[in-house]
Scaffold this active site. Sequence first.
Site, PDB file in Angstrom:
ATOM      1  CE  LYS A 178      -2.135  -1.171   3.834  1.00 55.70           C
ATOM      2  NZ  LYS A 178      -1.438  -2.445   4.102  1.00 55.70           N
ATOM      3  NE  ARG A 196      -4.826  -1.797   9.740  1.00 52.97           N
ATOM      4  CZ  ARG A 196      -3.742  -1.278   9.157  1.00 52.97           C
ATOM      5  NH1 ARG A 196      -3.783  -0.084   8.622  1.00 52.97           N
ATOM      6  NH2 ARG A 196      -2.642  -1.960   9.115  1.00 52.97           N
ATOM      7  NE  ARG A 255       7.598  -2.663   6.245  1.00 49.55           N
ATOM      8  CZ  ARG A 255       6.288  -2.546   6.368  1.00 49.55           C
ATOM      9  NH1 ARG A 255       5.594  -1.857   5.494  1.00 49.55           N
ATOM     10  NH2 ARG A 255       5.659  -3.126   7.361  1.00 49.55           N
ATOM     11  NE  ARG A 312       6.040  -0.729  10.153  1.00 42.95           N
ATOM     12  CZ  ARG A 312       4.911  -0.666   9.453  1.00 42.95           C
ATOM     13  NH1 ARG A 312       4.860   0.087   8.368  1.00 42.95           N
ATOM     14  NH2 ARG A 312       3.848  -1.349   9.813  1.00 42.95           N
ATOM     15  NE  ARG A 344       1.614  -5.277  10.916  1.00 42.89           N
ATOM     16  CZ  ARG A 344       2.703  -4.907  10.265  1.00 42.89           C
ATOM     17  NH1 ARG A 344       3.878  -5.376  10.632  1.00 42.89           N
ATOM     18  NH2 ARG A 344       2.629  -4.076   9.259  1.00 42.89           N
TER      19      ARG A 344
HETATM   20  P1  AP5 Z   1       4.848  -1.640   1.896  1.00 38.99           P
HETATM   21  O1  AP5 Z   1       4.565  -0.783   0.717  1.00 38.99           O
HETATM   22  O2  AP5 Z   1       5.561  -1.022   3.053  1.00 38.99           O
HETATM   23  O3  AP5 Z   1       3.510  -2.391   2.350  1.00 38.99           O
HETATM   24  P2  AP5 Z   1       2.229  -1.856   3.145  1.00 38.99           P
HETATM   25  O4  AP5 Z   1       1.036  -2.526   2.559  1.00 38.99           O
HETATM   26  O5  AP5 Z   1       2.229  -0.357   3.184  1.00 38.99           O
HETATM   27  O6  AP5 Z   1       2.571  -2.499   4.551  1.00 38.99           O
HETATM   28  P3  AP5 Z   1       2.394  -1.952   6.028  1.00 38.99           P
HETATM   29  O7  AP5 Z   1       3.104  -2.910   6.922  1.00 38.99           O
HETATM   30  O8  AP5 Z   1       2.799  -0.513   6.136  1.00 38.99           O
HETATM   31  O9  AP5 Z   1       0.885  -2.094   6.210  1.00 38.99           O
HETATM   32  P4  AP5 Z   1       0.142  -2.234   7.511  1.00 38.99           P
HETATM   33  O10 AP5 Z   1      -1.192  -1.963   6.983  1.00 38.99           O
HETATM   34  O11 AP5 Z   1       0.249  -3.460   8.286  1.00 38.99           O
HETATM   35  O12 AP5 Z   1       0.877  -1.188   8.487  1.00 38.99           O
HETATM   36  P5  AP5 Z   1       0.459   0.270   8.944  1.00 38.99           P
HETATM   37  O13 AP5 Z   1       1.684   1.057   9.020  1.00 38.99           O
HETATM   38  O14 AP5 Z   1      -0.698   0.777   8.166  1.00 38.99           O
HETATM   39  O15 AP5 Z   1       5.684  -2.925   1.363  1.00 38.99           O
HETATM   40  C1  AP5 Z   1       6.158  -3.902   2.272  1.00 38.99           C
HETATM   41  C2  AP5 Z   1       7.561  -4.394   1.806  1.00 38.99           C
HETATM   42  O16 AP5 Z   1       7.460  -5.085   0.554  1.00 38.99           O
HETATM   43  C3  AP5 Z   1       8.572  -3.259   1.544  1.00 38.99           C
HETATM   44  O17 AP5 Z   1       9.835  -3.706   1.914  1.00 38.99           O
HETATM   45  C4  AP5 Z   1       8.497  -3.014   0.026  1.00 38.99           C
HETATM   46  O18 AP5 Z   1       9.732  -2.523  -0.469  1.00 38.99           O
HETATM   47  C5  AP5 Z   1       8.193  -4.421  -0.498  1.00 38.99           C
HETATM   48  N1  AP5 Z   1       7.310  -4.414  -1.647  1.00 38.99           N
HETATM   49  C6  AP5 Z   1       6.217  -3.609  -1.840  1.00 38.99           C
HETATM   50  N2  AP5 Z   1       5.592  -3.952  -2.984  1.00 38.99           N
HETATM   51  C7  AP5 Z   1       6.297  -4.997  -3.504  1.00 38.99           C
HETATM   52  C8  AP5 Z   1       6.134  -5.820  -4.672  1.00 38.99           C
HETATM   53  N3  AP5 Z   1       5.109  -5.649  -5.507  1.00 38.99           N
HETATM   54  N4  AP5 Z   1       7.030  -6.828  -4.867  1.00 38.99           N
HETATM   55  C9  AP5 Z   1       8.052  -7.043  -4.023  1.00 38.99           C
HETATM   56  N5  AP5 Z   1       8.263  -6.305  -2.905  1.00 38.99           N
HETATM   57  C10 AP5 Z   1       7.386  -5.301  -2.647  1.00 38.99           C
HETATM   58  O19 AP5 Z   1      -0.097  -0.023  10.413  1.00 38.99           O
HETATM   59  C11 AP5 Z   1       0.738  -0.380  11.494  1.00 38.99           C
HETATM   60  C12 AP5 Z   1      -0.092  -0.528  12.764  1.00 38.99           C
HETATM   61  O20 AP5 Z   1      -0.735   0.749  13.096  1.00 38.99           O
HETATM   62  C13 AP5 Z   1      -1.267  -1.518  12.681  1.00 38.99           C
HETATM   63  O21 AP5 Z   1      -0.865  -2.847  12.961  1.00 38.99           O
HETATM   64  C14 AP5 Z   1      -2.214  -0.954  13.763  1.00 38.99           C
HETATM   65  O22 AP5 Z   1      -1.787  -1.299  15.064  1.00 38.99           O
HETATM   66  C15 AP5 Z   1      -2.047   0.549  13.599  1.00 38.99           C
HETATM   67  N6  AP5 Z   1      -3.029   1.132  12.653  1.00 38.99           N
HETATM   68  C16 AP5 Z   1      -2.736   1.730  11.451  1.00 38.99           C
HETATM   69  N7  AP5 Z   1      -3.865   2.120  10.848  1.00 38.99           N
HETATM   70  C17 AP5 Z   1      -4.881   1.763  11.654  1.00 38.99           C
HETATM   71  C18 AP5 Z   1      -6.297   1.874  11.558  1.00 38.99           C
HETATM   72  N8  AP5 Z   1      -6.904   2.424  10.498  1.00 38.99           N
HETATM   73  N9  AP5 Z   1      -7.056   1.383  12.581  1.00 38.99           N
HETATM   74  C19 AP5 Z   1      -6.476   0.832  13.662  1.00 38.99           C
HETATM   75  N10 AP5 Z   1      -5.146   0.684  13.813  1.00 38.99           N
HETATM   76  C20 AP5 Z   1      -4.364   1.146  12.822  1.00 38.99           C
END
Ligand code: AP5
Length: 217
Positions: free
Chosen positions: A13, A87, A126, A159, A170
């Site tokens: 994402k 979410r 990552r 992270r 997760r």
């Molecule tokens: P990346 O682009 O970083 O993936 P992402 O989908 O953004 O992953 P996140 O871990 O950031 O998502 P998340 O939803 O769990 O975490 P968030 O920060 O929102 O890519 C991942 C890796 O793969 C990278 O190394 C990249 O280089 C590689 N890559 C990408 N695309 C690729 C491809 N096509 N091929 C190969 N490699 C690739 O949330 C963290 C925490 O915050 C949650 O657990 C929760 O506790 C809290 N939180 C956040 N939002 C909310 C909400 N709305 N409600 C409640 N709690 C929340």
Amino acid sequence: MRIVLLGAPGAGKGTQCKRVVGKYGLLHLSSGDILRQERAANTELGKEAQGYMDSGRLVPDEIIVEMMAKAVSKAPGTGFVLDGFPRTVNQAEELDKAMASAGNKIDIVLNLKINDEVVQQRMTGRRSCPKCGAVYHVDNLKPKTEGICDNDGGELVQRPDDCPEVVANRLKTYHELTEPVVDYYKDSSTVYDIDANGDADKVTALVFEKLAALVEV
Ligand code: AP5
């Protein structure tokens, strides 16, 4: 254009959002990034969110909805891409209400679909830049110099919630609480499923194809 990008942790994402905002001049609003900034600044919100994030659970809806409604209300007229929010179905309903009161709605939902095994590989590899937020992968998306950000020379970090046990939590949370959000949007918005298992450029091509069709309409 007002876009929601849905998908499991590690679906890409953040990676795809950065490319979309670069092309269309939109604001990137990542709930995870905002929470990490609050933690880094040691705010009350950040302290409250910490335990949930470190164990892979969702931060309670009331905290997130208030935080993100504020961010959305400050977005420019060109629009925004939401990353990691909503979410839960409740978060989606609250977002709709907040946007309706300003005469707006979500135009398009892109759902990045990925297999759980691919997620584990992506998360453990990552690395991100604490200064500018750029995201890399030790195998798939390498920086020019190992461990160093291409943009600003910052030292890349892993992270704390990217360890295999927390990633498993997760993913479980995602399947239980976030997958139903896709069905919620099918009633009110245009939803496109995107195969996110391929390499990043391939996924970007699919995302841009869907957005180009929307802009032409
Ligand atoms: P990346 O682009 O970083 O993936 P992402 O989908 O953004 O992953 P996140 O871990 O950031 O998502 P998340 O939803 O769990 O975490 P968030 O920060 O929102 O890519 C991942 C890796 O793969 C990278 O190394 C990249 O280089 C590689 N890559 C990408 N695309 C690729 C491809 N096509 N091929 C190969 N490699 C690739 O949330 C963290 C925490 O915050 C949650 O657990 C929760 O506790 C809290 N939180 C956040 N939002 C909310 C909400 N709305 N409600 C409640 N709690 C929340």
